[in-house]
Scaffold this motif. Structure first.
Motif, mmCIF file in Angstrom:
data_model
loop_
_atom_site.group_PDB
_atom_site.id
_atom_site.type_symbol
_atom_site.label_atom_id
_atom_site.label_comp_id
_atom_site.label_asym_id
_atom_site.label_seq_id
_atom_site.Cartn_x
_atom_site.Cartn_y
_atom_site.Cartn_z
ATOM 1 N N LYS A 2 -3.918 40.797 -47.039
ATOM 2 C CA LYS A 2 -4.216 40.811 -48.396
ATOM 3 C C LYS A 2 -5.628 40.432 -48.909
ATOM 4 C CE LYS A 2 0.364 41.522 -49.020
ATOM 5 N NZ LYS A 2 0.844 42.575 -49.649
ATOM 6 N N LYS A 3 -5.827 41.328 -49.751
ATOM 7 C CA LYS A 3 -7.097 41.085 -50.604
ATOM 8 C C LYS A 3 -6.967 40.556 -51.936
ATOM 9 C CE LYS A 3 -11.410 43.266 -52.021
ATOM 10 N NZ LYS A 3 -12.227 44.758 -51.867
ATOM 11 N N ILE A 4 -7.485 39.221 -52.160
ATOM 12 C CA ILE A 4 -7.290 38.672 -53.705
ATOM 13 C C ILE A 4 -8.717 38.667 -54.270
ATOM 14 C CG2 ILE A 4 -6.737 36.502 -54.913
ATOM 15 C CD1 ILE A 4 -4.678 35.877 -52.453
ATOM 16 N N ASP A 29 -1.950 28.626 -43.044
ATOM 17 C CA ASP A 29 -2.006 29.508 -41.876
ATOM 18 C C ASP A 29 -1.767 31.077 -42.428
ATOM 19 O OD1 ASP A 29 -2.846 30.098 -39.220
ATOM 20 O OD2 ASP A 29 -0.710 29.952 -38.540
ATOM 21 N N TYR A 30 -2.224 31.430 -43.724
ATOM 22 C CA TYR A 30 -2.071 32.529 -44.566
ATOM 23 C C TYR A 30 -3.455 33.166 -44.359
ATOM 24 C CZ TYR A 30 -0.891 35.761 -48.264
ATOM 25 O OH TYR A 30 -1.012 37.146 -48.959
ATOM 26 N N GLU A 31 -3.322 34.523 -43.632
ATOM 27 C CA GLU A 31 -4.438 35.544 -43.532
ATOM 28 C C GLU A 31 -4.540 36.162 -44.783
ATOM 29 O OE1 GLU A 31 -5.285 37.538 -40.052
ATOM 30 O OE2 GLU A 31 -3.930 36.128 -38.889
ATOM 31 N N CYS A 32 -5.808 36.060 -45.466
ATOM 32 C CA CYS A 32 -6.124 37.101 -46.544
ATOM 33 C C CYS A 32 -7.682 36.787 -46.846
ATOM 34 C CB CYS A 32 -5.286 36.275 -47.757
ATOM 35 S SG CYS A 32 -5.740 34.673 -48.365
ATOM 36 N N SER A 33 -8.130 37.728 -47.318
ATOM 37 C CA SER A 33 -9.566 37.654 -48.134
ATOM 38 C C SER A 33 -9.597 37.189 -49.535
ATOM 39 C CB SER A 33 -10.390 38.902 -47.848
ATOM 40 O OG SER A 33 -10.142 40.112 -48.771
ATOM 41 N N ILE A 34 -10.409 36.374 -49.953
ATOM 42 C CA ILE A 34 -10.497 35.819 -51.358
ATOM 43 C C ILE A 34 -11.970 35.977 -51.841
ATOM 44 C CG2 ILE A 34 -10.050 34.416 -52.968
ATOM 45 C CD1 ILE A 34 -7.966 32.910 -50.817
ATOM 46 N N ASP A 35 -12.377 36.687 -52.760
ATOM 47 C CA ASP A 35 -13.580 37.090 -53.131
ATOM 48 C C ASP A 35 -13.798 36.760 -54.751
ATOM 49 O OD1 ASP A 35 -15.382 37.518 -50.703
ATOM 50 O OD2 ASP A 35 -13.835 38.969 -50.709
ATOM 51 N N ALA A 36 -14.939 36.364 -55.320
ATOM 52 C CA ALA A 36 -15.103 36.223 -56.802
ATOM 53 C C ALA A 36 -16.236 37.215 -57.161
ATOM 54 C CB ALA A 36 -15.436 34.924 -57.156
ATOM 55 N N PHE A 37 -16.105 38.036 -58.301
ATOM 56 C CA PHE A 37 -17.187 38.789 -58.978
ATOM 57 C C PHE A 37 -17.008 38.785 -60.305
ATOM 58 C CE2 PHE A 37 -15.379 40.963 -54.918
ATOM 59 C CZ PHE A 37 -16.300 40.933 -54.236
ATOM 60 N N SER A 38 -18.113 39.218 -60.830
ATOM 61 C CA SER A 38 -18.148 39.646 -62.275
ATOM 62 C C SER A 38 -17.124 40.566 -62.787
ATOM 63 C CB SER A 38 -19.632 39.983 -62.751
ATOM 64 O OG SER A 38 -19.748 40.193 -64.120
ATOM 65 N N ALA A 39 -16.469 40.362 -63.981
ATOM 66 C CA ALA A 39 -15.626 41.319 -64.414
ATOM 67 C C ALA A 39 -16.059 42.718 -64.689
ATOM 68 C CB ALA A 39 -15.137 40.741 -65.956
ATOM 69 N N THR A 40 -17.498 42.837 -64.771
ATOM 70 C CA THR A 40 -18.158 44.317 -65.009
ATOM 71 C C THR A 40 -17.980 44.922 -63.578
ATOM 72 O OG1 THR A 40 -20.240 43.233 -64.291
ATOM 73 C CG2 THR A 40 -19.688 43.250 -66.655
ATOM 74 N N ASP A 41 -17.776 44.069 -62.570
ATOM 75 C CA ASP A 41 -17.642 44.822 -61.108
ATOM 76 C C ASP A 41 -16.186 45.160 -60.795
ATOM 77 O OD1 ASP A 41 -20.399 44.709 -60.695
ATOM 78 O OD2 ASP A 41 -20.184 42.465 -60.049
ATOM 79 N N ALA A 42 -15.344 45.323 -61.756
ATOM 80 C CA ALA A 42 -13.872 45.265 -61.366
ATOM 81 C C ALA A 42 -13.737 46.548 -60.630
ATOM 82 C CB ALA A 42 -12.927 45.004 -62.567
ATOM 83 N N ALA A 43 -14.108 47.728 -61.490
ATOM 84 C CA ALA A 43 -13.849 48.838 -61.026
ATOM 85 C C ALA A 43 -14.332 49.319 -59.587
ATOM 86 C CB ALA A 43 -14.315 50.039 -61.904
#
Length: 100
Positions: A2-4, A29-43
């Motif tokens: 999953k990508k969060i 033990d939950y495999e996922c990627s979690i990243d943070a960005f600016s709202a302007t990068d949403a698209a």
């Protein structure tokens, strides 16, 4: 896997919560990627995410962001959860949003 994606005004304040969420995911033990960005990068940065969590300071942009990423569940992080930097609760919130 999953990508969060977490979005906030600049991507900086949510990066602290990302670290806490990554620690909670590792402990569960939950495999996922979690990243943070600016709202302007949403698209561009969140269009392939499994869910998007918004920092409380941009909750008013929920509908606008949801329009930019059709089919991706979007919701705002609870202010108390965010203020406490509760990575475990934020991860559980993301998993519920993804029906995971």
């Amino acid at each position: 896997m999953k990508k969060i994606v977490l979005l906030c005004a600049s991507g900086m304040s949510t990066s602290m919560l990302v670290k806490k969420m990554q620690e909670a995911a590792a402990a569960a033990d939950y495999e996922c990627s979690i990243d943070a960005f600016s709202a302007t990068d949403a698209a561009t940065k969140a269009n392939d995410a499994d869910c998007i969590l918004l920092g409380p300071q941009i909750r008013f942009q929920k509908n606008k962001i949801a329009e930019q990423v059709p089919g991706v569940p979007v919701d705002a992080i609870d202010m108390r959860m965010y203020g406490r930097m509760d990575g475990k609760a934020a991860l559980e919130f993301a998993r519920k949003l993804m029906n995971d």
